[in-house]
Design an enzyme around this catalytic site. Structure first.
Site, PDB file in Angstrom:
ATOM      1  N   LYS A 172       0.826  -1.209   0.000  1.00 18.01           N
ATOM      2  CA  LYS A 172       0.000   0.000   0.000  1.00 18.01           C
ATOM      3  C   LYS A 172       0.863   1.263   0.000  1.00 18.01           C
ATOM      4  CE  LYS A 172      -4.139  -1.882  -0.034  1.00 18.01           C
ATOM      5  NZ  LYS A 172      -5.048  -2.026   1.092  1.00 18.01           N
ATOM      6  N   ARG A 212      -3.411 -10.807   3.569  1.00 22.16           N
ATOM      7  CA  ARG A 212      -3.620 -10.732   2.116  1.00 22.16           C
ATOM      8  C   ARG A 212      -2.380 -10.073   1.516  1.00 22.16           C
ATOM      9  NH1 ARG A 212      -5.863  -7.209  -1.788  1.00 22.16           N
ATOM     10  NH2 ARG A 212      -7.057  -8.310  -3.405  1.00 22.16           N
TER      11      ARG A 212
END
Length: 336
Positions: free
Chosen positions: A279, A314
């Site tokens: 991210k 994840r």
């Protein structure tokens, strides 16, 4: 004052006799942080918890897709899209997508999460037919070759229906089953486990100016309300995974607050999924402007979350994260 209870999680063999197990896993706790919206937090012994909260924090989580939740699990990410933020469309196409899916399973992925619509900041919705054409053939091919459970990453009932028919066994929805009113009833009717994620706004606008009164408690309350609503629609709590939605309508300080306090979400009585891999905040803090260079930072965040009892990670970098987890287990549990 109404309180929210965040277990102060620990690991390792120096475990006091009065320590409580966290969600049936290897982590444990003796104290909780009581958080309040209208006052300061306080540290309390876990023995002061009420019966309901004590049960939610300590009860073993039921298996998801046949996978026990007493050890951290890896969900490998496969974006079958031309515009993914993380890989730039490297797996947009049947052959490269299939190779990557099989490779992640061999590298240690416990679940494969396959998505055909980008939900990066600024992304726009795509037609259902396009999303199905990207995901259904890959899911069908993967399911025919390996037994690794497959998750469909979608907000749409029609896409989930096609994916389930092709072999998907879990629905992962970044909108928390709020985007398509037909999706939750479909999952309930089929007995499918679901992962519900918190997001403020939709992908096209979510990063414009996200704001919260208290991000940790606001996200907790939203997820709690969604779990209750889904129970009312016929999806039991033991088939629901919760995801605080790192990077989805969150500024840097929001992401850090959620990661620091992520053990709070065990109070929902569901497995917790963390999707922080590659991210933007990792790039910013780790000085890695290219998403492909963010594996070290992603693993650091993942291990910090596992130390708070998070059950599912994840991730894009499956092999590297699997190696890190193996070492984390060996160090914290004192055995290979």
């Amino acid at each position: 004052m109404n309180a929210y209870f965040r277990p102060l999680v620990q690991t390792g063999p120096a475990r006091p006799d009065d320590a409580l197990p966290l969600a049936g896993g290897v982590c444990w706790f003796t104290h909780v942080e009581a958080l309040h919206r209208d006052g300061p937090s306080e540290i309390r012994p876990a023995s002061t918890l009420g019966d309901d909260m004590r049960a939610r924090l300590t009860a073993p989580r039921r298996p998801i897709c046949g996978l026990s939740m007493d050890t951290p699990r890896l969900m490998g990410i496969l974006n079958v899209t031309p515009d993914s933020f993380s890989d730039g469309g490297a797996f947009d196409g049947f052959a490269p997508a299939l190779r990557h899916a099989l490779g992640m399973a061999e590298a240690g992925a416990d679940i494969l999460d396959i998505g055909g619509e980008s939900t990066r900041p600024g992304a726009r919705e795509i037609p259902v037919a396009v999303e199905i054409s990207r995901t259904e053939p890959v899911i069908r091919a993967v399911a025919s070759q390996i037994t690794t459970p497959i998750s469909i990453d979608t907000r749409k009932e029609t896409v989930a229906r096609a994916a389930h028919a092709a072999g998907a066994a879990l629905v992962n929805d970044v909108a928390g089953l709020t985007f398509d009113p037909l999706l939750a009833p479909f999952c309930a009717a089929q007995g499918l486990p679901v992962c519900i994620m918190h997001a403020q706004g939709d992908p096209e606008t979510m990063q414009d100016d996200p704001r919260y009164d208290d991000v940790l408690l606001d996200v907790y309350d939203w997820l709690s309300d969604r779990v209750g609503a889904l129970e009312g629609l016929g999806i039991p709590r033991d088939r629901i995974i919760v995801d605080p939605g790192i990077g989805f309508g969150k500024a840097l300080e929001h992401n850090l607050a959620l990661l620091n306090g992520i053990s709070l979400f065990h109070g929902l009585g569901c497995p917790i999924l963390l999707g922080a891999s590659r991210k933007g905040f990792i790039g910013r803090l780790g000085r890695a402007p290219e998403a492909a260079d963010r594996a070290p930072g992603s693993i650091a965040v993942a291990l910090a979350a596992v130390a708070q009892g998070v059950q599912i990670l994840r991730v894009h970098d499956v092999s590297e994260t699997a190696q890190a987890l193996a070492l984390w287990r060996a160090v914290t549990q004192g055995q290979p």
